[in-house]
Design a protein around this motif. Structure first.
Motif: not given
Length: 324
Positions: A87-104
């Motif tokens: 998963f981290l390899q797929w994310c890459g280096k320059d990104y911002r996480f987005v979620t629906w809600g605050s738990m994930d």
């Protein structure tokens, strides 16, 4: 910068809280994500089932919602450590996480710590809680709509092959919402994940948003220690960052919420709130906000303070009577 819109499915002890391991209430069984570019166009997706090692019986509620079974997870899942690496390899280096809600994000880090993985995310960990941003944009900023309600409101087509409550499908619909939102007005409203907190005075966080500021403290052993800390109890103007004189000193609305009113010579009345929160370690930390207030809000704060005083006086009278 890309956006990593992700969702998790997790299992828990079939016995509920009684059978849960400390600091590990939920074991992740699926990671799903879509990657959006700077223009919020989908450019990739990630999905991985995870073979559980702790809660090896599916909780009935999880089964009802996700329709997953242990046999499928064991057959198609891989160890969490391996899934996280991919998963981290797929994310890459320059990104911002987005979620629906605050738990994930919190549960993702909890699982990483449990399995002894290093957390590579920056401190503070800022992300977009799209559920909150959707509410700010289309409602009152407080109402929390479910993902399927938001999808329906925005008239996003529902694909029968993409049912809700599957990690990749929920990530897909969250990405669709983000793509269709008028994102510019809410782009500055980051959320901060509180799983890892500042450890020193210097690391404490001050965030600025349109119309208000947020201060996140380090951990304290008890609430009284936090409230007596000068940095915690000060009131700062949300516009000029000046330390202000208090017009109404801090008072407790309840055991976790404190309010005060201050005056900025340049910008007028400032309403500030302290929220006491429990940290992962069992200690406490403070989230303090400050925003401009008008005369009506100032009057409401004064009324609330008088109400609290009256309640305290009545309570003390009852105590004295009971002693007599």
């Amino acid at each position: 910068m890309n956006y990593i819109v992700f969702d998790l499915e997790w299992n828990q002890s079939p016995k509920g809280k009684e059978g849960a391991i400390d600091h590990f209430p939920f074991e992740i069984i699926e990671i799903g994500a879509v990657k959006l570019d700077e223009d919020r166009n989908q450019i990739g997706e990630f999905q991985q089932l995870i073979s559980p090692t702790v809660y090896t019986q599916i909780h009935y509620k999880i089964s009802e919602v996700t329709h997953m079974d242990m046999e499928t997870l064991r057959r198609e899942g891989i160890p969490f450590e391996k899934a996280m690496k991919h998963f981290l390899q797929w994310c890459g280096k320059d990104y911002r996480f987005v979620t629906w809600g605050s738990m994930d994000l919190t549960e993702l880090q909890r699982n990483m710590v449990y399995y002894g993985l290093e957390i590579p995310f920056p401190m503070p960990l800022l992300y977009y809680d799209l559920q909150k941003l959707y509410s700010i944009l289309y409602h009152d900023g407080k109402e929390k709509l479910s993902l399927d309600q938001a999808v329906e409101n925005l008239e996003i087509p529902i694909d029968e092959k993409k049912p809700f409550h599957h990690a990749l499908d929920d990530a897909f619909y969250t990405g669709q919402i983000m793509s269709r939102m008028d994102f510019a007005p809410v782009k500055e409203f980051f959320s901060m994940d509180y799983y890892r907190l500042p450890e020193t005075d210097e690391e404490q966080v001050m965030l600025s948003f349109p119309g208000y500021t947020k201060f996140v403290s380090k951990e304290f052993l008890i609430k009284e220690e936090a409230l007596s800390n000068k940095r915690v109890s000060e009131v700062m103007c949300c516009l000029c960052r000046r330390i202000l004189r208090k017009k109404i000193r801090w008072f407790a609305v309840n055991s976790k919420l404190y309010v005060c009113l201050a005056v900025c010579p340049e910008h007028g009345l400032i309403r500030s709130k302290i929220r006491i929160k429990k940290s992962e370690s069992g200690c406490v930390f403070v989230v303090r906000t400050a925003r401009l207030a008008d005369d009506k809000e100032a009057e409401a704060i004064a009324e609330k303070r008088n109400e609290v005083k009256k309640r305290r006086i009545e309570k003390n009278k009852l105590k004295k009577k009971s002693i007599v």
